[in-house]
Motif scaffolding. Structure first.
Motif, PDB file in Angstrom:
ATOM      1  N   VAL A 137      32.947  40.827  30.175  1.00 26.23           N
ATOM      2  CA  VAL A 137      32.092  40.941  31.353  1.00 26.23           C
ATOM      3  C   VAL A 137      30.624  41.061  30.957  1.00 26.23           C
ATOM      4  CG1 VAL A 137      31.681  42.216  33.493  1.00 26.23           C
ATOM      5  CG2 VAL A 137      33.985  42.111  32.534  1.00 26.23           C
ATOM      6  N   ALA A 138      30.348  41.923  29.984  1.00 27.65           N
ATOM      7  CA  ALA A 138      28.966  42.218  29.626  1.00 27.65           C
ATOM      8  C   ALA A 138      28.277  41.077  28.891  1.00 27.65           C
ATOM      9  CB  ALA A 138      28.904  43.490  28.770  1.00 27.65           C
ATOM     10  N   ASN A 139      29.072  40.230  28.210  1.00 29.39           N
ATOM     11  CA  ASN A 139      28.455  39.186  27.396  1.00 29.39           C
ATOM     12  C   ASN A 139      28.964  37.797  27.744  1.00 29.39           C
ATOM     13  OD1 ASN A 139      26.545  38.635  25.289  1.00 29.39           O
ATOM     14  ND2 ASN A 139      28.248  38.111  23.947  1.00 29.39           N
ATOM     15  N   SER A 140      29.483  37.620  28.968  1.00 27.84           N
ATOM     16  CA  SER A 140      29.961  36.320  29.406  1.00 27.84           C
ATOM     17  C   SER A 140      28.841  35.562  30.118  1.00 27.84           C
ATOM     18  CB  SER A 140      31.148  36.483  30.359  1.00 27.84           C
ATOM     19  OG  SER A 140      31.451  35.253  31.000  1.00 27.84           O
ATOM     20  N   ARG A 141      28.805  34.261  29.925  1.00 27.08           N
ATOM     21  CA  ARG A 141      27.823  33.464  30.647  1.00 27.08           C
ATOM     22  C   ARG A 141      28.308  33.111  32.048  1.00 27.08           C
ATOM     23  NH1 ARG A 141      28.942  30.157  26.326  1.00 27.08           N
ATOM     24  NH2 ARG A 141      26.803  30.404  25.616  1.00 27.08           N
ATOM     25  N   TYR A 142      29.591  33.396  32.344  1.00 31.18           N
ATOM     26  CA  TYR A 142      30.155  33.040  33.644  1.00 31.18           C
ATOM     27  C   TYR A 142      30.559  34.248  34.483  1.00 31.18           C
ATOM     28  CZ  TYR A 142      30.542  28.545  31.287  1.00 31.18           C
ATOM     29  OH  TYR A 142      30.265  27.387  30.591  1.00 31.18           O
ATOM     30  N   LEU A 143      30.417  35.455  33.947  1.00 25.22           N
ATOM     31  CA  LEU A 143      30.886  36.642  34.651  1.00 25.22           C
ATOM     32  C   LEU A 143      29.926  37.797  34.414  1.00 25.22           C
ATOM     33  CD1 LEU A 143      33.480  37.280  36.350  1.00 25.22           C
ATOM     34  CD2 LEU A 143      34.429  38.312  34.290  1.00 25.22           C
ATOM     35  N   THR A 144      29.676  38.583  35.457  1.00 25.83           N
ATOM     36  CA  THR A 144      28.891  39.810  35.341  1.00 25.83           C
ATOM     37  C   THR A 144      29.667  40.925  36.026  1.00 25.83           C
ATOM     38  OG1 THR A 144      27.704  39.488  37.438  1.00 25.83           O
ATOM     39  CG2 THR A 144      26.740  38.481  35.460  1.00 25.83           C
ATOM     40  N   PHE A 145      29.196  42.152  35.885  1.00 21.92           N
ATOM     41  CA  PHE A 145      29.865  43.267  36.553  1.00 21.92           C
ATOM     42  C   PHE A 145      29.837  43.062  38.065  1.00 21.92           C
ATOM     43  CE2 PHE A 145      28.524  45.101  32.488  1.00 21.92           C
ATOM     44  CZ  PHE A 145      29.715  45.654  32.066  1.00 21.92           C
ATOM     45  N   ASP A 146      28.727  42.564  38.575  1.00 23.57           N
ATOM     46  CA  ASP A 146      28.598  42.356  40.013  1.00 23.57           C
ATOM     47  C   ASP A 146      29.480  41.209  40.486  1.00 23.57           C
ATOM     48  OD1 ASP A 146      27.314  42.963  42.582  1.00 23.57           O
ATOM     49  OD2 ASP A 146      26.365  41.003  42.353  1.00 23.57           O
ATOM     50  N   SER A 147      29.512  40.101  39.734  1.00 24.20           N
ATOM     51  CA  SER A 147      30.330  38.968  40.167  1.00 24.20           C
ATOM     52  C   SER A 147      31.822  39.279  40.055  1.00 24.20           C
ATOM     53  CB  SER A 147      29.985  37.714  39.354  1.00 24.20           C
ATOM     54  OG  SER A 147      30.355  37.862  37.999  1.00 24.20           O
ATOM     55  N   LEU A 148      32.208  40.105  39.074  1.00 23.32           N
ATOM     56  CA  LEU A 148      33.609  40.526  38.976  1.00 23.32           C
ATOM     57  C   LEU A 148      34.000  41.331  40.208  1.00 23.32           C
ATOM     58  CD1 LEU A 148      36.284  40.866  37.398  1.00 23.32           C
ATOM     59  CD2 LEU A 148      35.285  42.903  36.346  1.00 23.32           C
ATOM     60  N   LYS A 149      33.123  42.226  40.628  1.00 18.09           N
ATOM     61  CA  LYS A 149      33.400  43.039  41.815  1.00 18.09           C
ATOM     62  C   LYS A 149      33.500  42.158  43.058  1.00 18.09           C
ATOM     63  CE  LYS A 149      31.640  47.036  44.379  1.00 18.09           C
ATOM     64  NZ  LYS A 149      30.565  48.067  44.446  1.00 18.09           N
ATOM     65  N   ARG A 150      32.580  41.183  43.204  1.00 20.74           N
ATOM     66  CA  ARG A 150      32.622  40.281  44.357  1.00 20.74           C
ATOM     67  C   ARG A 150      33.888  39.435  44.354  1.00 20.74           C
ATOM     68  NH1 ARG A 150      27.318  38.815  42.848  1.00 20.74           N
ATOM     69  NH2 ARG A 150      28.066  36.678  42.535  1.00 20.74           N
ATOM     70  N   LEU A 151      34.308  39.019  43.152  1.00 23.39           N
ATOM     71  CA  LEU A 151      35.518  38.209  43.051  1.00 23.39           C
ATOM     72  C   LEU A 151      36.740  39.002  43.514  1.00 23.39           C
ATOM     73  CD1 LEU A 151      36.465  35.815  40.191  1.00 23.39           C
ATOM     74  CD2 LEU A 151      38.107  37.554  40.869  1.00 23.39           C
ATOM     75  N   LEU A 152      36.853  40.248  43.064  1.00 26.26           N
ATOM     76  CA  LEU A 152      37.991  41.087  43.499  1.00 26.26           C
ATOM     77  C   LEU A 152      37.927  41.359  44.995  1.00 26.26           C
ATOM     78  CD1 LEU A 152      40.266  42.287  41.644  1.00 26.26           C
ATOM     79  CD2 LEU A 152      38.289  41.482  40.375  1.00 26.26           C
ATOM     80  N   GLU A 153      36.724  41.535  45.523  1.00 21.70           N
ATOM     81  CA  GLU A 153      36.563  41.748  46.968  1.00 21.70           C
ATOM     82  C   GLU A 153      36.973  40.507  47.743  1.00 21.70           C
ATOM     83  OE1 GLU A 153      32.491  42.889  47.300  1.00 21.70           O
ATOM     84  OE2 GLU A 153      32.888  45.024  46.910  1.00 21.70           O
ATOM     85  N   ALA A 154      36.677  39.321  47.177  1.00 18.54           N
ATOM     86  CA  ALA A 154      37.052  38.074  47.842  1.00 18.54           C
ATOM     87  C   ALA A 154      38.559  37.935  47.946  1.00 18.54           C
ATOM     88  CB  ALA A 154      36.460  36.887  47.076  1.00 18.54           C
ATOM     89  N   ILE A 155      39.284  38.466  46.960  1.00 19.57           N
ATOM     90  CA  ILE A 155      40.747  38.432  47.004  1.00 19.57           C
ATOM     91  C   ILE A 155      41.281  39.427  48.030  1.00 19.57           C
ATOM     92  CG2 ILE A 155      42.855  38.882  45.666  1.00 19.57           C
ATOM     93  CD1 ILE A 155      41.331  37.922  43.194  1.00 19.57           C
ATOM     94  N   GLY A 156      40.584  40.569  48.177  1.00 23.11           N
ATOM     95  CA  GLY A 156      41.014  41.600  49.123  1.00 23.11           C
ATOM     96  C   GLY A 156      41.111  42.976  48.513  1.00 23.11           C
TER      97      GLY A 156
END
Length: 286
Positions: free
Chosen positions: A206-225
């Motif tokens: 998460v911390a060193n990915s070019r495609y994922l951040t802490f915020d985008s991970l949270k939004r992704l999980l929220e998008a699932i429900g």
């Protein structure tokens, strides 16, 4: 007369040899990282319409040279030893106790926990009075661990069956980004209302990915429900832990997760989680 020095054993040795606490943590991580790279390449070749058997055999030879999946599991078990902080199940148990679940559940109605990627059969033995754990793994190391691919579980049989699902060091082992997203979507489908999803990932995912951040991970999980209940990580740390609770499925997606868009540049890794819109609707259907 000077004391003779003991010859150090290489990290890649006989896969049947016993591991001990003197094995360097960094060396373990390096070997595990090699497994992830090789398995990802192998999956890419399997999905290639012009599959090159020679290349596939070469990758299999490299995996075998590292000791095979058994060696990977041995190194992962080593990382769970007490001198290296113990297993992540302690964090999950503590968080569930903070939510008072050890008083909600008991001997007559224990919390149903699906432990994915289990390397030991008794991780939750200390809380067995209120937790009924079912450990599964791609390759079982113990008779009490069910050999099962989570992605191939019967969806009708497991729908709403589990009060909690643990994905500890599991998503990062899945070689294809869309399968990681599907795993999270299936977890949502398998959880009972208000069920809990526990995630443990190497922090660089998460911390060193070019495609994922802490915020985008949270939004992704929220998008699932899912709704975040707990999070634990520290800057420059090695691991990140999250606890999410199942909620209602959003009617619309505020962000798209079906395409891999570079969020950051520089010397970063390619870890990503993709959501397939068609699969998202199917997984959340009636």
């Amino acid at each position: 007369m000077p004391k003779a020095k003991k010859r150090k054993q290489p990290i890649v040795s006989d896969p049947n040899s016993n591991l001990n606490s003197s094995t360097a943590a960094q060396a373990c991580r390096n070997v595990i990282r090699q497994y992830h790279v090789l398995l990802k390449r192998r999956k890419q070749l399997e999905n290639d319409s012009q599959l090159h058997q020679q290349s596939l055999a070469h990758i299999d030879d490299q995996i075998k040279a590292l000791g095979g999946l058994e060696r990977y599991q041995q190194l992962s078990v080593l990382g769970q030893r007490e001198e290296r902080g113990g297993g992540s199940e302690k964090i999950l148990i503590n968080w569930m106790e903070e939510l008072n679940l050890h008083h909600v559940y008991g001997a007559e109605h224990r919390l149903r926990l699906l432990e994915v990627g289990a390397l030991k059969p008794d991780n939750f033995q200390s809380s067995s009075l209120w937790i009924d754990s079912m450990p599964i793994d791609l390759r079982s190391r113990h008779p009490n661990i069910i050999e099962q691919d989570f992605l191939l579980l019967d969806q009708k049989q497991h729908r709403h069956k589990w009060d909690a699902i643990s994905l500890s060091l599991v998503l990062n082992f899945v070689p294809v980004p869309v399968d990681r997203g599907r795993m999270l979507q299936l977890a949502y489908r398998f959880l009972a209302p208000d069920g809990l999803l526990f995630l443990a990932l190497p922090l660089p995912c998460v911390a060193n990915s070019r495609y994922l951040t802490f915020d985008s991970l949270k939004r992704l999980l929220e998008a699932i429900g899912f709704m975040e209940k707990r999070a634990r990580w520290r800057e420059n740390g090695k691991m990140g832990y999250w606890l999410y609770q199942k909620t209602a499925v959003p009617k619309t997606l505020a962000h798209s997760f079906d395409k891999k868009v570079a969020l950051r540049t520089g010397h970063r890794n390619n870890f990503a989680i993709l959501l397939n819109e068609g699969a998202r609707q199917e997984d959340h259907g009636p």
